[in-house]
Write a protein that holds these residues in place. Sequence first.
Motif, PDB file in Angstrom:
ATOM      1  N   GLU A 116       0.859  -1.179   0.000  1.00 20.23           N
ATOM      2  CA  GLU A 116       0.000   0.000   0.000  1.00 20.23           C
ATOM      3  C   GLU A 116       0.897   1.231   0.000  1.00 20.23           C
ATOM      4  O   GLU A 116       2.102   1.134   0.251  1.00 20.23           O
ATOM      5  N   ASN A 120      -0.931   5.981   3.272  1.00 22.84           N
ATOM      6  CA  ASN A 120      -2.166   5.318   3.674  1.00 22.84           C
ATOM      7  C   ASN A 120      -1.972   4.515   4.954  1.00 22.84           C
ATOM      8  O   ASN A 120      -2.840   4.488   5.830  1.00 22.84           O
ATOM      9  N   THR A 123      -1.820   6.769   7.884  1.00 26.62           N
ATOM     10  CA  THR A 123      -3.174   7.203   8.214  1.00 26.62           C
ATOM     11  C   THR A 123      -3.914   6.132   9.001  1.00 26.62           C
ATOM     12  O   THR A 123      -4.635   6.436   9.967  1.00 26.62           O
ATOM     13  N   GLU A 134     -13.924   4.701  11.697  1.00 21.86           N
ATOM     14  CA  GLU A 134     -13.717   4.431  10.273  1.00 21.86           C
ATOM     15  C   GLU A 134     -14.903   4.893   9.436  1.00 21.86           C
ATOM     16  O   GLU A 134     -14.788   5.023   8.214  1.00 21.86           O
ATOM     17  N   ALA A 150      -4.001  11.127   2.122  1.00 18.48           N
ATOM     18  CA  ALA A 150      -4.795   9.899   2.104  1.00 18.48           C
ATOM     19  C   ALA A 150      -6.253  10.265   2.282  1.00 18.48           C
ATOM     20  O   ALA A 150      -6.592  11.195   3.032  1.00 18.48           O
ATOM     21  N   VAL A 152      -9.869   8.351   3.213  1.00 22.56           N
ATOM     22  CA  VAL A 152     -10.477   7.116   3.705  1.00 22.56           C
ATOM     23  C   VAL A 152     -11.983   7.307   3.767  1.00 22.56           C
ATOM     24  O   VAL A 152     -12.470   8.253   4.397  1.00 22.56           O
ATOM     25  N   GLU A 156     -12.211   2.434   3.937  1.00 23.52           N
ATOM     26  CA  GLU A 156     -11.508   1.999   2.724  1.00 23.52           C
ATOM     27  C   GLU A 156     -10.757   3.175   2.117  1.00 23.52           C
ATOM     28  O   GLU A 156     -11.293   4.276   1.993  1.00 23.52           O
ATOM     29  N   PHE A 157      -9.516   2.930   1.701  1.00 16.74           N
ATOM     30  CA  PHE A 157      -8.743   3.966   1.029  1.00 16.74           C
ATOM     31  C   PHE A 157      -9.332   4.258  -0.344  1.00 16.74           C
ATOM     32  O   PHE A 157      -9.700   3.329  -1.078  1.00 16.74           O
ATOM     33  N   TYR A 299      -2.398  -3.143   8.650  1.00 16.47           N
ATOM     34  CA  TYR A 299      -2.934  -3.377   7.305  1.00 16.47           C
ATOM     35  C   TYR A 299      -2.804  -4.850   6.918  1.00 16.47           C
ATOM     36  O   TYR A 299      -3.733  -5.440   6.355  1.00 16.47           O
TER      37      TYR A 299
END
Length: 312
Positions: A116, A120, A123, A134, A150, A152, A156-157, A299
């Motif tokens: 990734e 990200n 973050t 989130e 980043a 989100v 989800e990115f 991650y």
Amino acid sequence: MDSSASIKRIIGIDIGGTNIRAGIYSSDGALSHFTKSSSQSLFEEVDASVERLIHYVEHLMEQNGGQGIDAIAIGFPSTLDHDRKVVVSTPNLKGLNNCPIVSLLEEALNIPVFIERDVNLLTLYDMADLHLSEQGVTLAFYLGTGLGNAIVINGEFLVGKNGAAAELGHIPMRDIHGLCGCGNTSCVEIEASGKALEALKTELFPHEPLEKIFVNHSDHPALQRFVEGIAYPLATEINIFDPDHVILGGGVISMEGFPYHRLESKVHELLRKPYPSRSLEVNFSRGGQKCGVVGAGMYGLKMLERRSTEKK
């Protein structure tokens, strides 16, 4: 039954343009075997970069006795493809452009590999560290060598069609002139970046240590313009997304004497009224050498869990 058998272990690697940091992150939140070394020495030869990275990971695995590593997660300072399998472009590291790094590493190491963008993963760490939900939209801005970003959305990115979303440092500005490291001209990070700050120091305060520039000269008109100039791209993205959370961090922001209030005030001035200006709250990253490594570990655990769920 040994409870440690259920603990997952991820080798987390944070690759920067200057340094590479790594460690073994466990699902119980522990980080062990943290290490930091020069990334330039690892990627100094185009033809040997992947092989050296493989050896580097093998050494990390050996530190854990060669057993019990469930996956490898790596953050790259790069543009990645949409599926997060290929490093498309890395201007500051040799031998990685258009490199199918995931397949190469998995074939050599026989272990799941997830990649990734480094920003990200930072973050991801900061959202957990700052206890940010989130759900909704989180925007993160990191002012270091360049302007990292980043986005989100509900955990989800935002990746984009080609994997190149959230490159805020490369939006064009009409009155900015110069050649950016990406090859374009007029990118905002030509002026809003650590590189730009260092150029200002060299021009105006050649004998001043960079780390003291805000302590001793924060009221200088050129530095005031520099700080206020950072606010324009930040306010632009905040106006577009009307986010639930905003994170601000990076090496420049964390410098001693950095005028946080001046930057926040300028962002508020530029934001649309009454919203999002009225509801904006800025969360400052607490930073640290290990954040990117822990973020990579988090991650890796997340991707392992997702892969397990998809198989059911």
